[in-house]
Design an enzyme around this catalytic site. Structure first.
Site, PDB file in Angstrom:
ATOM      1  N   GLU A  11      -5.584  33.490  17.292  1.00 41.91           N
ATOM      2  CA  GLU A  11      -4.007  34.203  17.392  1.00 41.91           C
ATOM      3  C   GLU A  11      -3.844  35.128  18.319  1.00 41.91           C
ATOM      4  O   GLU A  11      -3.467  34.973  19.496  1.00 41.91           O
ATOM      5  CB  GLU A  11      -3.579  33.890  16.356  1.00 41.91           C
ATOM      6  N   GLU A  38      -6.504  28.880   8.307  1.00 46.52           N
ATOM      7  CA  GLU A  38      -6.361  29.432   7.390  1.00 46.52           C
ATOM      8  C   GLU A  38      -5.778  28.629   6.214  1.00 46.52           C
ATOM      9  O   GLU A  38      -6.211  28.954   5.162  1.00 46.52           O
ATOM     10  CB  GLU A  38      -4.682  29.997   8.577  1.00 46.52           C
TER      11      GLU A  38
END
Length: 251
Positions: A114, A134
């Site tokens: 990210e 995740e």
């Protein structure tokens, strides 16, 4: 006054040639992003907002960033999520006035991916692995991947990465245009600096305004384009650069 980079413990920062290079340096945990690194990234952003320069982000010891620090992440609760600890600093990085280059080696996973997605450019090595696992940890990629990734690679591949845990290797990332160039690990920073050199040859104000216009929402166009162009049409750099171009054509 700029940040006191000498006091940083998680980033190694060097300055010069109109740019700043920040190396993530927590090798004992594969450069996992913890609260201290987030705070230092905020201080770095504050400096670059005050004194705009191109930023190169890189990792150490053959890893960009393996993700957020799981030991800290495990202890976070609802109110921590609502504070947007990582998403806030990544959004700030994405909005920096001048371009951001992510130089990726080895793992760029979870929060590390990210952080890379927040950059304007991503260069990788043949051993890069990039993805967002995740959901395997019972959470979602809430620091930008859930919406930036779709814009970067398209919805089908973004869903494979976000919902099915697919991790892209270097060739797959290059084919998806998630990275724009591959360089051997020993040449990675040189490739990032070569890109920064190309940026440095452009007019800085034109680069800043182009980045702003590029990021503007659809309904802001064409008004924001025209306003930005109006500013540039009055800049001395525009007259100097166009005059030099016309002089070269005469030769």
């Amino acid at each position: 006054m700029g940040a006191d980079y000498s006091s940083f413990t998680t980033l190694q920062v060097t300055e010069g040639n109109g740019r700043v290079t920040a190396v993530l340096n927590r090798p004992e945990v594969r450069n996992a992003i913890d609260a201290a690194m987030v705070e230092e990234l905020h201080l770095l952003c504050a400096d670059l907002e005050e004194n705009p320069r191109t930023l190169i982000l890189a990792g150490s010891n053959g890893v960009f960033a393996s993700g957020a620090d799981i030991a800290q992440l495990r202890e976070r609760r609802r109110d921590d999520a609502l504070r947007g600890i990582n998403s806030t600093v990544f959004a700030r990085i994405a909005k920096l006035p001048m371009p951001v280059i992510a130089a990726l080696d080895g793992y760029a996973l979870g929060g590390g991916a990210e952080l890379a997605f927040a950059a304007d450019f991503r260069i990788g090595t043949p051993r890069v692995k990039i993805g967002n696992p995740e959901t395997s940890l019972g959470i979602l990629a809430a620091a930008g991947a859930s919406w930036r990734l779709k814009e970067l690679v398209g919805e089908p591949l973004a869903k494979e990465i976000l919902l099915a845990g697919r991790v892209l290797n270097a060739e797959e990332a290059l084919a998806a245009h998630l990275v724009t160039e591959l360089a051997e690990p020993e040449d990675l920073l040189a490739a990032a600096h070569a890109l920064a050199d190309r940026i440095a040859r452009q007019d800085p104000l034109a680069v800043r305004l182009t980045k702003t216009v590029f990021a503007a929402p659809a309904d802001a166009h064409p008004a924001i384009d025209n306003l930005a162009q109006g500013i540039l049409f009055e800049s001395q750099a525009k007259f100097d650069r166009m005059s030099a171009f016309l002089e070269r054509k005469k030769k």
